[in-house]
Design an enzyme around this catalytic site. Structure first.
Site, PDB file in Angstrom:
ATOM      1  N   SER A 112      65.676   5.828   3.144  1.00  0.00           N
ATOM      2  CA  SER A 112      64.371   5.307   2.721  1.00  0.00           C
ATOM      3  C   SER A 112      63.207   5.989   3.433  1.00  0.00           C
ATOM      4  O   SER A 112      62.133   6.133   2.866  1.00  0.00           O
ATOM      5  CB  SER A 112      64.308   3.792   2.919  1.00  0.00           C
ATOM      6  OG  SER A 112      64.424   3.463   4.281  1.00  0.00           O
ATOM      7  N   THR A 113      63.413   6.441   4.658  1.00  0.00           N
ATOM      8  CA  THR A 113      62.343   7.122   5.396  1.00  0.00           C
ATOM      9  C   THR A 113      61.860   8.345   4.630  1.00  0.00           C
ATOM     10  O   THR A 113      60.660   8.572   4.494  1.00  0.00           O
ATOM     11  CB  THR A 113      62.831   7.518   6.801  1.00  0.00           C
ATOM     12  OG1 THR A 113      63.205   6.339   7.504  1.00  0.00           O
ATOM     13  CG2 THR A 113      61.764   8.269   7.577  1.00  0.00           C
ATOM     14  N   GLU A 137      70.643  18.625  -1.311  1.00  0.00           N
ATOM     15  CA  GLU A 137      69.446  19.180  -1.948  1.00  0.00           C
ATOM     16  C   GLU A 137      68.292  18.242  -1.678  1.00  0.00           C
ATOM     17  O   GLU A 137      68.378  17.038  -1.942  1.00  0.00           O
ATOM     18  CB  GLU A 137      69.650  19.340  -3.458  1.00  0.00           C
ATOM     19  CG  GLU A 137      68.488  20.040  -4.131  1.00  0.00           C
ATOM     20  CD  GLU A 137      67.694  19.134  -5.053  1.00  0.00           C
ATOM     21  OE1 GLU A 137      66.487  19.379  -5.224  1.00  0.00           O
ATOM     22  OE2 GLU A 137      68.267  18.182  -5.590  1.00  0.00           O
ATOM     23  N   TYR A 170      90.490  15.961  -6.547  1.00  0.00           N
ATOM     24  CA  TYR A 170      89.730  17.211  -6.492  1.00  0.00           C
ATOM     25  C   TYR A 170      90.605  18.345  -5.964  1.00  0.00           C
ATOM     26  O   TYR A 170      90.610  19.456  -6.487  1.00  0.00           O
ATOM     27  CB  TYR A 170      88.497  17.014  -5.611  1.00  0.00           C
ATOM     28  CG  TYR A 170      87.485  18.121  -5.756  1.00  0.00           C
ATOM     29  CD1 TYR A 170      86.552  18.092  -6.785  1.00  0.00           C
ATOM     30  CD2 TYR A 170      87.458  19.189  -4.869  1.00  0.00           C
ATOM     31  CE1 TYR A 170      85.624  19.111  -6.931  1.00  0.00           C
ATOM     32  CE2 TYR A 170      86.535  20.211  -5.004  1.00  0.00           C
ATOM     33  CZ  TYR A 170      85.621  20.163  -6.032  1.00  0.00           C
ATOM     34  OH  TYR A 170      84.703  21.178  -6.179  1.00  0.00           O
TER      35      TYR A 170
END
Length: 188
Positions: A112-113, A137, A170
């Site tokens: 959130s920062t 990203e 995976y």
């Protein structure tokens, strides 16, 4: 999960190497300096950003093509702070190396920062039996330059455990990002 999430994350990291290095509890300060927190949280794990960044630039007027990505579209930066230009983005990787169990899916959300500063963190899910450093990203959605701090918390990993094993993990399907180290660009 049948046991407390924070205890499960600790046990999986300490006994099975799920997160390395692993930090029990939240670290909010080091050497008298306030940090953006990292480590075990209530139901997840807050990861840190490494010092290696790839900042997007369009000085070559390239087209962004995920099938034929031009590595010249990035400027390499190694520093404790990365400045992302307005309306641009940067890639980085987690300091932590992950080994995801075959019955677990991990979803990443930005802290959130950073979100309150207009910085969006984007990561695809960590699938069962994926392992590696996570490529992060950071999108700067503002019209001002934005700072990312290496060695501090940038995103939270949330762990979802199934009641059965994944049939095609995976690793079993030979995923192209298996075992990645550091910032990894798109592979075709």
């Amino acid at each position: 999960m049948s046991i407390k999430a924070d205890r499960w994350i600790r046990e999986m990291s300490e006994n099975h190497g799920m997160i390395e290095p692993y930090q029990a509890g939240q670290v909010r300060e080091a050497d008298g300096k306030k940090l953006i927190s990292y480590g075990t949280s209530s139901y997840g794990y807050d990861v840190r950003c490494s010092r290696e960044f790839k900042v997007f630039t369009n000085i070559n007027s390239a087209t962004v093509d995920p099938k034929n990505f031009d590595e010249g579209s990035f400027v390499d930066v190694e520093n404790d702070v990365c400045i992302i230009p307005p309306n641009s983005f940067a890639l980085a990787s987690t300091m932590e190396y992950f080994r995801i169990p075959s019955d677990v899916l991990v979803v990443c959300l930005g802290k959130s920062t950073y979100a309150r500063c207009g910085i969006i963190v984007n990561v695809t899910p960590l699938e069962p039996e994926w392992e590696g450093h996570v490529t992060l990203e950071f999108s700067n959605t503002t019209t001002l330059p934005a700072k990312i701090y290496a060695g501090e918390g940038v995103a939270q990993m949330l762990f979802f455990q199934s009641d059965e094993q994944c049939e095609v993990t995976y690793k079993k399907r030979g995923g192209k990002y298996q075992g990645q180290r550091g910032v990894t660009l798109p592979r075709s």
